[in-house]
Design an enzyme around this catalytic site. Structure first.
Site, PDB file in Angstrom:
ATOM      1  N   ASP A 290      86.088 -10.164  68.224  1.00 15.45           N
ATOM      2  CA  ASP A 290      85.073  -9.207  67.796  1.00 15.45           C
ATOM      3  C   ASP A 290      84.229 -10.026  66.786  1.00 15.45           C
ATOM      4  O   ASP A 290      84.466 -11.125  66.369  1.00 15.45           O
ATOM      5  CB  ASP A 290      85.797  -8.092  67.029  1.00 15.45           C
ATOM      6  CG  ASP A 290      84.861  -6.696  67.058  1.00 15.45           C
ATOM      7  OD1 ASP A 290      83.679  -7.148  67.191  1.00 15.45           O
ATOM      8  OD2 ASP A 290      85.441  -5.729  66.880  1.00 15.45           O
TER       9      ASP A 290
HETATM   10  C1  NOJ Z   1      81.619  -5.014  66.128  1.00 21.30           C
HETATM   11  C2  NOJ Z   1      82.537  -4.056  66.841  1.00 21.30           C
HETATM   12  O1  NOJ Z   1      83.980  -3.844  66.519  1.00 21.30           O
HETATM   13  C3  NOJ Z   1      82.890  -4.086  68.527  1.00 21.30           C
HETATM   14  O2  NOJ Z   1      83.167  -2.775  68.917  1.00 21.30           O
HETATM   15  C4  NOJ Z   1      81.306  -4.382  69.075  1.00 21.30           C
HETATM   16  O3  NOJ Z   1      81.532  -4.640  70.332  1.00 21.30           O
HETATM   17  C5  NOJ Z   1      80.937  -5.434  68.362  1.00 21.30           C
HETATM   18  N1  NOJ Z   1      80.570  -5.154  66.959  1.00 21.30           N
HETATM   19  C6  NOJ Z   1      79.477  -5.949  69.214  1.00 21.30           C
HETATM   20  O4  NOJ Z   1      78.436  -5.156  68.689  1.00 21.30           O
END
Ligand code: NOJ
Length: 771
Positions: A290
């Site tokens: 992430d």
């Molecule tokens: C952070 C989030 O936790 C995740 O769910 C998401 O896919 C990413 N950012 C990318 O936007």
């Protein structure tokens, strides 16, 4: 002699030159994925390998022109957040025309509950208990997103959530492992158009990357990014099944959670990413960290510096690194020094190349980008939307919590006062993670009701209140800001707005109050300590109640709220979550009876924050609270009634249903055998309607403490007035099995109770024995 001395030298030269001279995906191997990928991998330099693991976003730190150069240099594997052909095309051209190896880029995006068309948020989709509807939303989203050049989505979010303080409860599908697993499967099938793992996706499909692996929904205290500490049995029985279901359905990707799992961040958790995911579950696909999670290993305190963070992540099994540069900076040195074996790096690169192969990008790098002449003239054109399915699914996703004296549906000839801060709120209607949905295209409740009443009744409108008057909260939500006008504040004094709303209500036959949260209140990083309606809205509702007019609450929110006063005082309550682009029409359809609500809660609604968690399927206790008996020395809160305010599975209809007793085909089930449980449902009311028949099972005595009951199957069915239908559930050992203390998955012999109901609490019961 001359000849022979030259030969080895030439051969050595040729061997050196070979990767450079002939480097590119070999079209002759295109039908053989392992050989194709291995051939490509063999040709890659260390830097090129590391480049494939880099997933970055176009933005201020990386303008498009610079990004194209990075790609041409073989230093980028993919981007996220770029969904515009004009932006993507030069990037893909840089990859396939200018980079040495011509490896195409992948384009990723968060496509959660729709893309151009916003469907209801996760909790809303889950409330439909309608897997065809859920699949359709993902399919539609895939069609729209692939037309925007998206190859892979970071979805579905299948984190079980039992603590509604967590803002991302909105994004998932509730508290139940079985229901969420069914939805996980349907979403993956929808995104990938039923394409199983390891098969090449078609042009209008996108790869699903299930998230957040693992247990993100169990963050302590519901506070985002907090730790998760959980017994292995609970993990296996309750929290892991939905991720597994998504993978079994063919999800090509997995996004790794930001939280720790029993003391180790998921991002450096070798047990999670190797032993469980790859060895036990056999996942053969790509893992994404992430946003910034590898760097965060330092903040978690498990990595001293970036070098150690990169080493931990790659060794644990993180393939692509999202948004941080530590792989780029550190992996070459780590491999050269031998701290990270080349084999470890190769494993990650192989998965990335394999995923690109499965996305069809080696067959056709511009598959989803298309040709410039075919670019839609206006990306935001209304003609690109799928309004009809959005309206249909939104209708199915609403839960009628309360309906005293049949206040709903409202007669179309009525004069209706519509009030509340969410009555005319196009941004909120879309919910968060609304992809590329455009707020100006979303239908507000005010618009929907006006249209429904056209030429018949009368709609009066007054805002009545702001979502909140708390300046710090407004400031916070605006800081999260994804849109130009995230939170709309009316500058008038709160009392002035209430007075206007009361005056409006007095002229009407019925009052509809659209209240709840603004969408940013239920989002990433939006944990709350209170789950009641903000004070400004409570004051409005109390003033409306005092008018004596029938009061209908239309709730828009992204998590369970505590609705005690509302339950006691509203004549009707419709939980609409955030219903998406067509929300206003869909809600109006339900309010005026053009659609009969059929949603059921996928999560229990607590009475108070202090009572959390209130999930229905909790483990059994030695001193359970027993309704009707004196409450001393039993597990309870003495200062509040027990149990959820509205239980899991609850949801009313405009018609009534009755359920017969349960009949079992046998009181004994032999090993490997089956028992059939059947009930007859009758529509005893006066209009057609759908309901959800729910099958729960309790293991009466097991080797470990098991839940009071667990959902094991359900059926949604439509019945005409007076119609009866028999529903049969087949119960095999799979519905009785669980992970025991040794984490063996099996059904233990003994007695089982079968409970069937139209919610989780009012059930008919029978028992059988597994021999
Ligand atoms: C952070 C989030 O936790 C995740 O769910 C998401 O896919 C990413 N950012 C990318 O936007």
């Amino acid at each position: 002699m001359k000849f022979t001395t030259k030969r080895p030298a030439l051969a050595a030269l040729a061997a050196l030159a070979a990767p450079l001279a002939f480097a590119q995906p070999n079209p002759a191997l295109i039908d053989n994925k392992p050989a194709f990928v291995a051939d490509l991998l063999r040709q890659m330099t260390l830097e090129e390998k590391v480049g494939q693991l880099r997933l970055i976003s176009i933005g201020p730190e990386m303008p498009a022109a610079q990004l194209a150069e990075e790609i041409a240099a073989g230093r980028v594997g993919g981007t996220f957040n770029s969904i515009n052909h004009k932006e993507q095309r030069p990037l893909q051209e840089a990859a396939v025309n200018r980079s040495r190896l011509k490896i195409p880029m992948l384009f990723a995006y968060d496509v959660l509950h729709g893309h151009r068309t916003s469907f209801p948020i996760g909790l809303g989709l889950a409330s439909s208990w309608d897997m065809e509807a859920v699949r359709l939303t993902a399919r539609t989203a895939a069609v729209e997103a692939s037309a925007d050049g998206v190859d892979v989505t970071f979805a579905p979010t299948v984190d079980i959530s039992r603590d509604p303080r967590w803002g991302r409860t909105s994004e998932g599908f509730g508290e139940d492992p079985y229901l969420v697993s069914q939805i996980a499967r349907a979403m993956v099938q929808g995104f990938q158009n039923g394409t199983p793992a390891g098969k090449v996706l078609g042009r209008d499909s996108i790869m699903a990357s299930v998230k957040h692996f693992a247990l993100y929904g169990a963050v302590e205290g519901g506070r985002d990014y907090n730790i998760v500490d959980m017994s292995p049995m609970r993990m296996y029985n309750d929290y892991l099944p939905p991720y597994k279901a998504a993978i079994d359905a063919g999800a090509g990707g997995v996004m790794i959670a930001l939280n720790t799992v029993n003391g180790q961040p998921a991002t450096s958790n070798t047990w999670l990413l190797q032993d469980l995911l790859r060895k036990d579950w056999g996942f053969r696909g790509v893992t994404f960290s992430d946003h910034g999670a590898i760097t965060e290993l330092m903040r978690h305190g498990v990595a001293r510096d970036e070098r150690e963070a990169a080493k931990l992540a790659i060794k644990a099994g993180v393939d692509m690194s999202m948004a941080d540069q530590v792989y780029l900076k550190e992996l070459p040195g780590l491999v050269k020094s031998g701290e990270v074996p080349m084999k470890t790096l190769d494993n990650a690169v192989r998965e990335v190349l394999g995923a690109k192969y499965d996305m069809g990008l080696f067959h056709a790098p511009f598959l989803r980008i298309g040709k410039a002449e075919d670019d839609p003239p206006d990306l935001k054109a209304d003609s690109r939307l799928h309004r009809a399915p959005a309206r249909d699914v939104a209708r199915r996703s609403m839960v009628l919590l309360e309906n005293r004296n049949r206040t709903l549906p409202i007669a179309k000839g009525a004069t209706v006062a519509l009030v509340g801060p969410l009555a005319d709120a196009p941004i909120d209607m879309m919910g968060v993670w609304s992809g590329q949905a455009v707020w100006k295209q979303s239908v507000t409740l005010r618009t929907g009701m006006e249209k429904a009443l056209e030429g018949q009744g009368r709609l009066l409108y007054a805002r009545g209140a702001n979502v909140t008057e708390d300046k710090a909260i407004v400031e916070y939500l605006n800081f999260l800001n994804w849109d130009e006008h995230e939170v709309v504040q009316d500058k008038r004094a709160p009392q002035e707005m209430i007075d206007e709303a009361v005056a409006t209500a007095k002229q009407a036959d019925v009052v509809v109050a659209a209240v709840g949260e603004s969408r940013g209140m239920s989002h990433e990083s939006s944990s709350r300590t209170r789950l009641d309606l903000p004070e400004s809205q409570q004051a409005l509702l109390k003033a409306l109640k005092a008018t004596g007019k029938p009061l209908v609450l239309v709730l828009m929110n992204g998590r369970p709220l505590t609705l005690n006063w509302e339950k006691a005082n509203a004549d009707a309550m419709l939980e609409t979550w955030f219903a998406g682009t067509e929300g206003g029409h869909a809600i109006a359809d339900v309010l005026f009876g053009d659609a009969n609500p059929s949603g059921k809660l996928p999560i229990s609604l607590p009475r108070s924050v202090g009572q959390i968690p209130t999930y229905y399927n909790h483990p059994r206790l030695g001193r359970p609270f027993t309704p009707g008996k004196p409450g001393n020395y039993t597990s309870q809160y003495f200062d509040e009634p027990q149990g959820a305010l509205y239980p899991f599975g609850h949801g009313l209809s405009y018609t009534d249903f009755s359920l017969s007793d349960v009949t079992l085909s046998s009181a004994r089930m032999p090993r490997g055998g089956k028992v059939e449980a059947s009930v007859t449902v009758t529509n005893t009311g006066e209009r057609a309607g759908e309901t959800v028949v729910q099958l729960y099972i309790q293991d009466v005595a097991a080797s470990v403490v098991r839940p009071v009951k667990e959902l094991k199957d359900f059926r949604k069915l439509m019945l005409q007035p007076g119609e009866k239908k028999e529903v049969r559930f087949t119960i095999g050992e799979d519905k009785l099995a669980f992970y025991n203390a040794k984490l063996q998955y099996l059904a233990e012999p003994g007695e089982f109770k079968v409970q069937i109901g139209l919610d989780s609490q009012n059930v008919k019961e029978q028992g059988f024995e597994l021999k």
